[in-house]
Design a protein around this motif. Structure first.
Motif, PDB file in Angstrom:
ATOM      1  N   GLY A 287      73.649   0.127  81.099  1.00 48.88           N
ATOM      2  CA  GLY A 287      73.224   1.121  80.117  1.00 48.88           C
ATOM      3  C   GLY A 287      71.914   1.780  80.491  1.00 48.88           C
ATOM      4  O   GLY A 287      71.723   2.987  80.275  1.00 48.88           O
ATOM      5  N   MET A 288      70.989   1.018  81.072  1.00 51.03           N
ATOM      6  CA  MET A 288      69.719   1.600  81.513  1.00 51.03           C
ATOM      7  C   MET A 288      69.946   2.592  82.648  1.00 51.03           C
ATOM      8  O   MET A 288      69.307   3.650  82.700  1.00 51.03           O
ATOM      9  CB  MET A 288      68.764   0.480  81.944  1.00 51.03           C
ATOM     10  N   LEU A 289      70.850   2.268  83.567  1.00 53.34           N
ATOM     11  CA  LEU A 289      71.141   3.186  84.667  1.00 53.34           C
ATOM     12  C   LEU A 289      71.789   4.471  84.157  1.00 53.34           C
ATOM     13  O   LEU A 289      71.507   5.562  84.673  1.00 53.34           O
ATOM     14  CB  LEU A 289      72.050   2.502  85.692  1.00 53.34           C
ATOM     15  N   ARG A 290      72.653   4.345  83.152  1.00 51.88           N
ATOM     16  CA  ARG A 290      73.238   5.558  82.569  1.00 51.88           C
ATOM     17  C   ARG A 290      72.169   6.416  81.912  1.00 51.88           C
ATOM     18  O   ARG A 290      72.203   7.650  82.007  1.00 51.88           O
ATOM     19  CB  ARG A 290      74.323   5.174  81.558  1.00 51.88           C
ATOM     20  N   LYS A 291      71.218   5.770  81.261  1.00 49.52           N
ATOM     21  CA  LYS A 291      70.116   6.515  80.645  1.00 49.52           C
ATOM     22  C   LYS A 291      69.284   7.216  81.704  1.00 49.52           C
ATOM     23  O   LYS A 291      68.920   8.393  81.560  1.00 49.52           O
ATOM     24  CB  LYS A 291      69.237   5.542  79.854  1.00 49.52           C
ATOM     25  N   LEU A 292      68.961   6.526  82.791  1.00 48.20           N
ATOM     26  CA  LEU A 292      68.174   7.128  83.861  1.00 48.20           C
ATOM     27  C   LEU A 292      68.932   8.264  84.535  1.00 48.20           C
ATOM     28  O   LEU A 292      68.342   9.283  84.912  1.00 48.20           O
ATOM     29  CB  LEU A 292      67.790   6.058  84.878  1.00 48.20           C
ATOM     30  N   GLU A 293      70.237   8.089  84.729  1.00 45.09           N
ATOM     31  CA  GLU A 293      71.027   9.155  85.349  1.00 45.09           C
ATOM     32  C   GLU A 293      71.037  10.404  84.470  1.00 45.09           C
ATOM     33  O   GLU A 293      70.939  11.533  84.962  1.00 45.09           O
ATOM     34  CB  GLU A 293      72.449   8.666  85.597  1.00 45.09           C
ATOM     35  N   LYS A 294      71.138  10.216  83.173  1.00 40.92           N
ATOM     36  CA  LYS A 294      71.111  11.356  82.252  1.00 40.92           C
ATOM     37  C   LYS A 294      69.771  12.070  82.312  1.00 40.92           C
ATOM     38  O   LYS A 294      69.700  13.301  82.373  1.00 40.92           O
ATOM     39  CB  LYS A 294      71.394  10.857  80.837  1.00 40.92           C
ATOM     40  N   LEU A 295      68.670  11.282  82.338  1.00 40.94           N
ATOM     41  CA  LEU A 295      67.346  11.891  82.427  1.00 40.94           C
ATOM     42  C   LEU A 295      67.154  12.606  83.757  1.00 40.94           C
ATOM     43  O   LEU A 295      66.546  13.681  83.821  1.00 40.94           O
ATOM     44  CB  LEU A 295      66.272  10.819  82.245  1.00 40.94           C
ATOM     45  N   ALA A 296      67.674  12.014  84.842  1.00 37.59           N
ATOM     46  CA  ALA A 296      67.530  12.648  86.155  1.00 37.59           C
ATOM     47  C   ALA A 296      68.258  13.982  86.207  1.00 37.59           C
ATOM     48  O   ALA A 296      67.756  14.965  86.784  1.00 37.59           O
ATOM     49  CB  ALA A 296      68.043  11.716  87.241  1.00 37.59           C
ATOM     50  N   ARG A 297      69.440  14.041  85.610  1.00 34.40           N
ATOM     51  CA  ARG A 297      70.161  15.309  85.599  1.00 34.40           C
ATOM     52  C   ARG A 297      69.439  16.361  84.757  1.00 34.40           C
ATOM     53  O   ARG A 297      69.393  17.538  85.126  1.00 34.40           O
ATOM     54  CB  ARG A 297      71.568  15.078  85.057  1.00 34.40           C
ATOM     55  N   GLU A 298      68.860  15.948  83.630  1.00 34.26           N
ATOM     56  CA  GLU A 298      68.108  16.898  82.812  1.00 34.26           C
ATOM     57  C   GLU A 298      66.882  17.415  83.562  1.00 34.26           C
ATOM     58  O   GLU A 298      66.556  18.609  83.500  1.00 34.26           O
ATOM     59  CB  GLU A 298      67.695  16.239  81.498  1.00 34.26           C
ATOM     60  N   VAL A 299      66.187  16.513  84.273  1.00 33.13           N
ATOM     61  CA  VAL A 299      65.016  16.940  85.044  1.00 33.13           C
ATOM     62  C   VAL A 299      65.423  17.875  86.173  1.00 33.13           C
ATOM     63  O   VAL A 299      64.757  18.875  86.458  1.00 33.13           O
ATOM     64  CB  VAL A 299      64.263  15.708  85.587  1.00 33.13           C
ATOM     65  N   GLU A 300      66.550  17.569  86.845  1.00 36.56           N
ATOM     66  CA  GLU A 300      67.013  18.428  87.931  1.00 36.56           C
ATOM     67  C   GLU A 300      67.348  19.830  87.427  1.00 36.56           C
ATOM     68  O   GLU A 300      66.972  20.842  88.040  1.00 36.56           O
ATOM     69  CB  GLU A 300      68.235  17.802  88.590  1.00 36.56           C
ATOM     70  N   GLN A 301      68.026  19.910  86.289  1.00 37.52           N
ATOM     71  CA  GLN A 301      68.365  21.215  85.737  1.00 37.52           C
ATOM     72  C   GLN A 301      67.126  21.976  85.293  1.00 37.52           C
ATOM     73  O   GLN A 301      67.010  23.181  85.517  1.00 37.52           O
ATOM     74  CB  GLN A 301      69.333  21.043  84.565  1.00 37.52           C
ATOM     75  N   SER A 302      66.162  21.273  84.681  1.00 39.17           N
ATOM     76  CA  SER A 302      64.937  21.961  84.252  1.00 39.17           C
ATOM     77  C   SER A 302      64.111  22.422  85.447  1.00 39.17           C
ATOM     78  O   SER A 302      63.508  23.496  85.419  1.00 39.17           O
ATOM     79  CB  SER A 302      64.105  21.029  83.367  1.00 39.17           C
ATOM     80  N   ASN A 303      64.096  21.632  86.545  1.00 39.42           N
ATOM     81  CA  ASN A 303      63.360  22.050  87.732  1.00 39.42           C
ATOM     82  C   ASN A 303      63.968  23.300  88.348  1.00 39.42           C
ATOM     83  O   ASN A 303      63.253  24.184  88.841  1.00 39.42           O
ATOM     84  CB  ASN A 303      63.335  20.921  88.763  1.00 39.42           C
ATOM     85  N   LEU A 304      65.308  23.377  88.335  1.00 37.89           N
ATOM     86  CA  LEU A 304      65.956  24.573  88.869  1.00 37.89           C
ATOM     87  C   LEU A 304      65.614  25.800  88.037  1.00 37.89           C
ATOM     88  O   LEU A 304      65.346  26.882  88.582  1.00 37.89           O
ATOM     89  CB  LEU A 304      67.473  24.365  88.908  1.00 37.89           C
ATOM     90  N   ARG A 305      65.580  25.633  86.710  1.00 35.87           N
ATOM     91  CA  ARG A 305      65.220  26.773  85.860  1.00 35.87           C
ATOM     92  C   ARG A 305      63.770  27.184  86.057  1.00 35.87           C
ATOM     93  O   ARG A 305      63.442  28.370  86.083  1.00 35.87           O
ATOM     94  CB  ARG A 305      65.492  26.421  84.395  1.00 35.87           C
ATOM     95  N   VAL A 306      62.881  26.192  86.219  1.00 39.29           N
ATOM     96  CA  VAL A 306      61.467  26.509  86.452  1.00 39.29           C
ATOM     97  C   VAL A 306      61.291  27.216  87.790  1.00 39.29           C
ATOM     98  O   VAL A 306      60.526  28.191  87.910  1.00 39.29           O
ATOM     99  CB  VAL A 306      60.616  25.225  86.390  1.00 39.29           C
ATOM    100  N   LEU A 307      61.998  26.754  88.833  1.00 41.05           N
ATOM    101  CA  LEU A 307      61.895  27.386  90.148  1.00 41.05           C
ATOM    102  C   LEU A 307      62.416  28.820  90.113  1.00 41.05           C
ATOM    103  O   LEU A 307      61.799  29.728  90.701  1.00 41.05           O
ATOM    104  CB  LEU A 307      62.665  26.566  91.175  1.00 41.05           C
ATOM    105  N   GLU A 308      63.520  29.042  89.414  1.00 39.54           N
ATOM    106  CA  GLU A 308      64.040  30.401  89.304  1.00 39.54           C
ATOM    107  C   GLU A 308      63.062  31.311  88.573  1.00 39.54           C
ATOM    108  O   GLU A 308      62.838  32.459  88.968  1.00 39.54           O
ATOM    109  CB  GLU A 308      65.386  30.372  88.581  1.00 39.54           C
ATOM    110  N   GLN A 309      62.427  30.786  87.520  1.00 37.20           N
ATOM    111  CA  GLN A 309      61.462  31.597  86.781  1.00 37.20           C
ATOM    112  C   GLN A 309      60.227  31.877  87.624  1.00 37.20           C
ATOM    113  O   GLN A 309      59.673  32.992  87.580  1.00 37.20           O
ATOM    114  CB  GLN A 309      61.069  30.886  85.481  1.00 37.20           C
ATOM    115  N   GLU A 310      59.759  30.883  88.409  1.00 37.44           N
ATOM    116  CA  GLU A 310      58.604  31.103  89.277  1.00 37.44           C
ATOM    117  C   GLU A 310      58.907  32.165  90.330  1.00 37.44           C
ATOM    118  O   GLU A 310      58.057  33.023  90.628  1.00 37.44           O
ATOM    119  CB  GLU A 310      58.196  29.793  89.944  1.00 37.44           C
ATOM    120  N   ASN A 311      60.099  32.130  90.914  1.00 37.88           N
ATOM    121  CA  ASN A 311      60.468  33.141  91.909  1.00 37.88           C
ATOM    122  C   ASN A 311      60.533  34.532  91.293  1.00 37.88           C
ATOM    123  O   ASN A 311      60.092  35.520  91.897  1.00 37.88           O
ATOM    124  CB  ASN A 311      61.806  32.782  92.548  1.00 37.88           C
TER     125      ASN A 311
END
Length: 291
Positions: A254-278
């Motif tokens: 269950g902890m790994l599922r929680k971490l995987e969910k957080l990692a995917r959210e961070v990855e998606q937010s980083n992509l949006r931030v990078l697109e906005q910075e560009n």
């Protein structure tokens, strides 16, 4: 003051920076709209005395007796936040007394300290000269650059030590998790968000009406780490040995599922931030007439 012919130069401290701290520092320099600077935080510690040498040579260089490790930085949003136009240090909102040095970012310039940075180094050194362990001030100069379409970012950086009144180049090592990183764990204080749970005693059951009732805050503390794992179930893992391995496996899954969910959210937010910075960089170039 010049050294005599027989004088032995003082050993240069051992400089290191963690990989995570260097990555955060380079990202800050790349995300800035222009030149930026900030304070470097970490720890300075005395190294243990080296073992007695069996060599017959007396002209061996002295081993460094001091270690300076960088673990983080602090930088304000506007450029040149640490000094005034004359290079005099201006204290930011954070306390500079625990700083081990400062950094400066200049785009596409030679990695040589400027007169203003030298004046800032001397001014900052006088401000924090009352620190616990006396050591030379550390200065890291960063020069970020990007390709025309901002698809590739590159960084050049160099470390300097304030020795006397001069900034002298020094080598700094990037340390990741491993034996070389062990020295930085001395300042680490582990804290667990898990609530403190009493271990049940099967041989002495609690009287009726005096059972420990779990609060909503304790259940929330468990839910922040693993979803769907009840606090009573966690207490049973701590108190019983039968079936403990299966319960622990279920909890860690269950902890790994929680971490995987957080990692995917961070990855998606980083992509949006990078697109906005560009997009912001392209707009700045367009308004400046460079396209």
């Amino acid at each position: 003051m010049a050294l005599g012919d027989g004088a032995t130069p003082a050993p240069v401290p051992n400089l290191s920076i963690s990989g995570a701290a260097l990555a955060a520092l380079l990202h800050r320099c790349a995300a800035a709209a222009g030149d930026c600077d900030g304070l470097l935080f970490g720890r300075a510690s005395h190294l243990p005395a080296p073992p007695a040498s069996l060599s017959d040579y007396d002209d061996l260089p002295p081993a460094p007796a001091l270690s300076i490790s960088v673990s983080g930085h602090c930088s304000l949003s506007h450029p040149s936040s640490l000094s005034d136009p004359l290079g005099r240090f201006q204290a930011p909102s954070s306390d500079p007394s625990s700083a081990v040095g400062f950094f400066s970012s200049r785009r596409r310039t030679a990695l040589r300290p400027s007169m203003r940075e030298l004046a800032l180094a001397n001014s900052l050194s006088k401000t924090i000269e009352g620190r616990t362990i006396a050591h030379p001030l550390l200065f890291i100069l960063v020069s970020p650059s990007a390709s025309p379409n901002f698809s590739t970012h590159s960084y050049d950086y160099r470390a300097f030590l304030l020795l006397g009144s001069r900034l002298v180049p020094a080598s700094i090592s990037v340390v990741n998790v491993g034996p070389g990183f062990r020295d930085q764990y001395h300042a680490f204080y582990p804290e667990s968000p898990m609530p403190c749970l009493p271990i049940p005693q099967p041989s002495s059951p609690e009287p009726t009406g005096q059972r420990h009732t779990h609060t909503i805050g304790e259940q929330k503390a468990v839910d922040e780490i693993v979803d769907g794992f009840g606090i009573g179930r966690l207490q049973g893992v701590l108190g019983s040995a039968a079936g403990q391995a299966a319960e622990m496996d279920d909890m860690y899954a269950g902890m790994l599922r929680k971490l995987e969910k957080l990692a995917r959210e961070v990855e998606q937010s980083n992509l949006r931030v990078l697109e906005q910075e560009n997009r912001n960089l392209l707009l700045r170039y367009r308004y400046a007439g460079m396209q």
